[in-house]
Design a protein around this motif. Structure first.
Motif, PDB file in Angstrom:
ATOM      1  N   GLY A  29       7.155  -7.265  -2.078  1.00 27.60           N
ATOM      2  CA  GLY A  29       8.101  -7.439  -3.163  1.00 27.60           C
ATOM      3  C   GLY A  29       7.849  -6.487  -4.322  1.00 27.60           C
ATOM      4  N   PRO A  30       8.750  -6.498  -5.316  1.00 25.26           N
ATOM      5  CA  PRO A  30       8.582  -5.633  -6.492  1.00 25.26           C
ATOM      6  C   PRO A  30       7.294  -5.974  -7.245  1.00 25.26           C
ATOM      7  CG  PRO A  30      10.792  -6.571  -6.394  1.00 25.26           C
ATOM      8  CD  PRO A  30       9.974  -7.301  -5.371  1.00 25.26           C
ATOM      9  N   MET A  31       6.655  -4.940  -7.802  1.00 33.32           N
ATOM     10  CA  MET A  31       5.413  -5.130  -8.544  1.00 33.32           C
ATOM     11  C   MET A  31       5.690  -5.220 -10.037  1.00 33.32           C
ATOM     12  SD  MET A  31       2.660  -2.662  -6.659  1.00 33.32           S
ATOM     13  CE  MET A  31       2.195  -2.927  -4.949  1.00 33.32           C
ATOM     14  N   LEU A  32       4.795  -5.892 -10.730  1.00 34.52           N
ATOM     15  CA  LEU A  32       4.942  -6.036 -12.177  1.00 34.52           C
ATOM     16  C   LEU A  32       4.841  -4.696 -12.882  1.00 34.52           C
ATOM     17  CD1 LEU A  32       2.837  -9.267 -12.744  1.00 34.52           C
ATOM     18  CD2 LEU A  32       5.300  -9.014 -13.114  1.00 34.52           C
ATOM     19  N   SER A  33       4.108  -3.749 -12.318  1.00 32.83           N
ATOM     20  CA  SER A  33       3.950  -2.434 -12.948  1.00 32.83           C
ATOM     21  C   SER A  33       3.572  -1.400 -11.895  1.00 32.83           C
ATOM     22  CB  SER A  33       2.853  -2.481 -14.021  1.00 32.83           C
ATOM     23  OG  SER A  33       1.596  -2.794 -13.426  1.00 32.83           O
ATOM     24  N   GLY A  34       3.915  -0.154 -12.189  1.00 28.76           N
ATOM     25  CA  GLY A  34       3.344   0.963 -11.464  1.00 28.76           C
ATOM     26  C   GLY A  34       4.104   1.552 -10.298  1.00 28.76           C
ATOM     27  N   HIS A  35       4.902   0.780  -9.584  1.00 26.74           N
ATOM     28  CA  HIS A  35       5.517   1.309  -8.370  1.00 26.74           C
ATOM     29  C   HIS A  35       6.945   0.807  -8.190  1.00 26.74           C
ATOM     30  CE1 HIS A  35       1.611   2.696  -6.884  1.00 26.74           C
ATOM     31  NE2 HIS A  35       1.134   1.511  -7.208  1.00 26.74           N
ATOM     32  N   ALA A  36       7.761   1.663  -7.589  1.00 29.39           N
ATOM     33  CA  ALA A  36       9.073   1.217  -7.120  1.00 29.39           C
ATOM     34  C   ALA A  36       8.980   0.849  -5.647  1.00 29.39           C
ATOM     35  CB  ALA A  36      10.113   2.309  -7.330  1.00 29.39           C
ATOM     36  N   SER A  37       8.085   1.530  -4.926  1.00 27.38           N
ATOM     37  CA  SER A  37       7.920   1.251  -3.502  1.00 27.38           C
ATOM     38  C   SER A  37       6.759   0.272  -3.285  1.00 27.38           C
ATOM     39  CB  SER A  37       7.711   2.562  -2.738  1.00 27.38           C
ATOM     40  OG  SER A  37       6.575   3.249  -3.216  1.00 27.38           O
ATOM     41  N   HIS A  38       6.035   0.397  -2.203  1.00 29.87           N
ATOM     42  CA  HIS A  38       4.906  -0.499  -1.871  1.00 29.87           C
ATOM     43  C   HIS A  38       5.369  -1.950  -1.703  1.00 29.87           C
ATOM     44  CE1 HIS A  38       1.373   2.239  -2.799  1.00 29.87           C
ATOM     45  NE2 HIS A  38       2.368   2.904  -3.367  1.00 29.87           N
ATOM     46  N   GLN A  39       6.617  -2.177  -1.324  1.00 31.27           N
ATOM     47  CA  GLN A  39       7.148  -3.543  -1.293  1.00 31.27           C
ATOM     48  C   GLN A  39       7.076  -4.222   0.069  1.00 31.27           C
ATOM     49  OE1 GLN A  39      10.798  -4.425  -3.346  1.00 31.27           O
ATOM     50  NE2 GLN A  39      10.510  -2.822  -4.870  1.00 31.27           N
ATOM     51  N   ILE A  40       6.854  -3.462   1.148  1.00 29.03           N
ATOM     52  CA  ILE A  40       6.896  -4.081   2.479  1.00 29.03           C
ATOM     53  C   ILE A  40       5.581  -3.905   3.242  1.00 29.03           C
ATOM     54  CG2 ILE A  40       9.395  -3.996   2.675  1.00 29.03           C
ATOM     55  CD1 ILE A  40       9.160  -1.486   4.354  1.00 29.03           C
ATOM     56  N   GLY A  41       4.527  -3.539   2.531  1.00 29.31           N
ATOM     57  CA  GLY A  41       3.208  -3.472   3.142  1.00 29.31           C
ATOM     58  C   GLY A  41       2.945  -2.260   3.997  1.00 29.31           C
ATOM     59  N   LEU A  42       3.776  -1.213   3.863  1.00 28.54           N
ATOM     60  CA  LEU A  42       3.650  -0.020   4.698  1.00 28.54           C
ATOM     61  C   LEU A  42       3.362   1.235   3.872  1.00 28.54           C
ATOM     62  CD1 LEU A  42       6.629  -0.690   7.161  1.00 28.54           C
ATOM     63  CD2 LEU A  42       4.231  -1.392   7.390  1.00 28.54           C
ATOM     64  N   ASP A  43       2.963   1.064   2.615  1.00 33.01           N
ATOM     65  CA  ASP A  43       2.582   2.176   1.737  1.00 33.01           C
ATOM     66  C   ASP A  43       1.155   1.962   1.262  1.00 33.01           C
ATOM     67  OD1 ASP A  43       5.198   3.753   1.166  1.00 33.01           O
ATOM     68  OD2 ASP A  43       5.793   1.691   0.758  1.00 33.01           O
ATOM     69  N   ALA A  44       0.420   3.050   1.055  1.00 34.55           N
ATOM     70  CA  ALA A  44      -0.937   2.941   0.522  1.00 34.55           C
ATOM     71  C   ALA A  44      -1.290   4.182  -0.276  1.00 34.55           C
ATOM     72  CB  ALA A  44      -1.942   2.746   1.652  1.00 34.55           C
ATOM     73  N   ASP A  45      -1.959   3.970  -1.405  1.00 33.93           N
ATOM     74  CA  ASP A  45      -2.435   5.076  -2.234  1.00 33.93           C
ATOM     75  C   ASP A  45      -3.917   5.320  -1.970  1.00 33.93           C
ATOM     76  OD1 ASP A  45       0.021   5.390  -3.429  1.00 33.93           O
ATOM     77  OD2 ASP A  45      -0.476   4.213  -5.203  1.00 33.93           O
ATOM     78  N   ILE A  46      -4.266   6.588  -1.761  1.00 36.50           N
ATOM     79  CA  ILE A  46      -5.653   6.987  -1.532  1.00 36.50           C
ATOM     80  C   ILE A  46      -6.064   7.942  -2.643  1.00 36.50           C
ATOM     81  CG2 ILE A  46      -7.294   7.987   0.084  1.00 36.50           C
ATOM     82  CD1 ILE A  46      -5.841   5.526   1.191  1.00 36.50           C
ATOM     83  N   TRP A  47      -7.129   7.621  -3.340  1.00 38.04           N
ATOM     84  CA  TRP A  47      -7.588   8.482  -4.427  1.00 38.04           C
ATOM     85  C   TRP A  47      -8.068   9.820  -3.873  1.00 38.04           C
ATOM     86  CZ3 TRP A  47     -10.588   5.925  -9.019  1.00 38.04           C
ATOM     87  CH2 TRP A  47      -9.805   4.892  -9.565  1.00 38.04           C
ATOM     88  N   LEU A  48      -7.850  10.869  -4.657  1.00 39.26           N
ATOM     89  CA  LEU A  48      -8.366  12.187  -4.308  1.00 39.26           C
ATOM     90  C   LEU A  48      -9.803  12.365  -4.779  1.00 39.26           C
ATOM     91  CD1 LEU A  48      -5.111  14.190  -5.023  1.00 39.26           C
ATOM     92  CD2 LEU A  48      -6.344  14.180  -2.844  1.00 39.26           C
ATOM     93  N   THR A  49     -10.351  11.352  -5.419  1.00 39.62           N
ATOM     94  CA  THR A  49     -11.765  11.326  -5.807  1.00 39.62           C
ATOM     95  C   THR A  49     -12.572  10.793  -4.632  1.00 39.62           C
ATOM     96  OG1 THR A  49     -11.121  10.821  -8.084  1.00 39.62           O
ATOM     97  CG2 THR A  49     -13.423  10.419  -7.472  1.00 39.62           C
ATOM     98  N   PRO A  50     -13.618  11.518  -4.173  1.00 36.36           N
ATOM     99  CA  PRO A  50     -14.423  11.018  -3.052  1.00 36.36           C
ATOM    100  C   PRO A  50     -15.164   9.736  -3.431  1.00 36.36           C
ATOM    101  CG  PRO A  50     -14.829  13.361  -3.466  1.00 36.36           C
ATOM    102  CD  PRO A  50     -14.053  12.847  -4.634  1.00 36.36           C
TER     103      PRO A  50
END
Length: 355
Positions: free
Chosen positions: A124-145
């Motif tokens: 579902g929609p998030m309180l902040s930060g994203h328009a997507s990530h709503q159906i469990g098929l998106d993920a953010d990976i940091w570029l910091t090791p």
């Protein structure tokens, strides 16, 4: 001329009915307008819906049933910003993240992944930060090791990811920060067949176009987008059999190092929208539950597992083979409304060692 009482009553009745219908429509519209934003409803859920895994709707307009959480720590990953409670996803997404983290360490020598947002427990929609990530098929990976120690809770809340950009130049990667390992990491993410897109900053895309000397078949999946200079965003396809899930359009042919990338280096993408003098900025409109797929109301109000621990899985995730998918799916529940109590929907066994 005789007065027709019956005709008059019919006309009066029609008028009254029209008035009643009008009032009902106005009341329904007012009720819909007064409904809380969907992001408040989904953001308030701490646990997933206890059901067979299913994604409903589109990446930016949908929800998730049967979501699972990736453990906060693994041998090759650590989850960040734990207070957000956004380390949930479809089991297919969680399994890919774990596999990717292991491959990154073993095959290209990356120290390990720092995981950003995946999804909320029920999507579902998030309180902040994203328009997507709503159906469990998106993920953010940091570029910091990942550091070679376990980060504290406080560190996970406060440490900032590292931008890859040179702040003194327009859309330029900082050569003192960017390394060939960053390129290998992003291209590895794009190489998995279930990955539909990998979103990065336009400067990072250009850097890959200019310097990548390996197989460029997956480079077309790497798409430029605003932001994404601190992390990259993995999006996977709808898992097989996901009837209510809507895939994004197929990525155009080619490596994407063409006019579509050159557009980002013009003034047009960065120009502020024009407004008439004195005009008030439009009020933001937030999606309501009624705007989402119908299944999302059931997902929102469905039963939860007993604890977060019960719904935390890793590569040990196994769907219950003895139960037909049709018997445990959200679609079946909707069709059989009332015939099969939601509380009786089985869930997979918890990850070993977390009981």
């Amino acid at each position: 001329m005789k007065f027709d009482a019956r005709a008059a009553l019919r006309r009066c009745g029609s008028t009254v009915l029209a008035l009643i219908m009008g009032v009902s429509l106005v009341s329904a519209e007012a009720a819909a307008n007064d409904a809380p934003p969907a992001k408040e409803l989904f953001g308030a859920k701490d646990l997933p819906m206890q059901a067979a895994p299913a994604s409903f709707g589109f990446y930016s307009k949908g929800c998730l049933a049967g979501g699972v959480a990736i453990p906060t720590d693994g041998p090759t990953w650590q989850a960040m910003r734990l207070s957000r409670n956004r380390r949930w996803g479809h089991p297919a997404m969680i399994a890919l993240i774990e596999r990717f983290s292991h491959d990154a360490v073993e095959k290209i020598g990356w120290p390990g992944l720092l995981l950003g947002d995946i999804s909320q427990p029920r999507g579902g929609p998030m309180l902040s930060g994203h328009a997507s990530h709503q159906i469990g098929l998106d993920a953010d990976i940091w570029l910091t090791p990942m550091p070679q120690r376990m980060l504290s809770y406080q560190e996970r809340e406060t440490i900032s990811a590292t931008s890859m950009l040179d702040k003194s130049k327009f859309l330029t990667v900082d050569p003192s920060i960017w390394t060939p390992s960053h390129a290998r990491l992003i291209m590895m993410a794009a190489s998995y067949p279930q990955v539909e897109r990998v979103f990065v900053n336009p400067a990072i895309k250009k850097k890959l176009c200019d310097t990548w000397r390996g197989d460029r078949a997956a480079l077309g999946k790497v798409r430029p987008i605003y932001g994404h200079d601190y992390h990259f965003h993995i999006r996977i396809k709808c898992p097989p059999g996901s009837k209510g899930c809507k895939d994004q359009a197929v990525v155009p042919a080619g490596d994407g190092c063409d006019r579509s990338l050159a557009w980002w280096f013009t003034d047009e993408p960065w120009a502020k929208p024009k407004q008439k003098p004195g005009a008030k900025p439009p009020k933001p409109k937030f999606a309501k539950l009624a705007d989402l797929p119908k299944a999302c109301a059931l997902v929102l109000n469905g039963p939860a597992p007993a604890s977060e621990q019960e719904a935390t899985y890793g590569t040990a995730y196994r769907a219950p083979a003895a139960i037909p998918a049709a018997a445990t799916s959200i679609e079946a529940v909707i069709e059989a409304a009332g015939e099969a109590p939601l509380a009786n929907i089985p869930v997979p066994s918890p990850r070993p060692g977390l009981q």
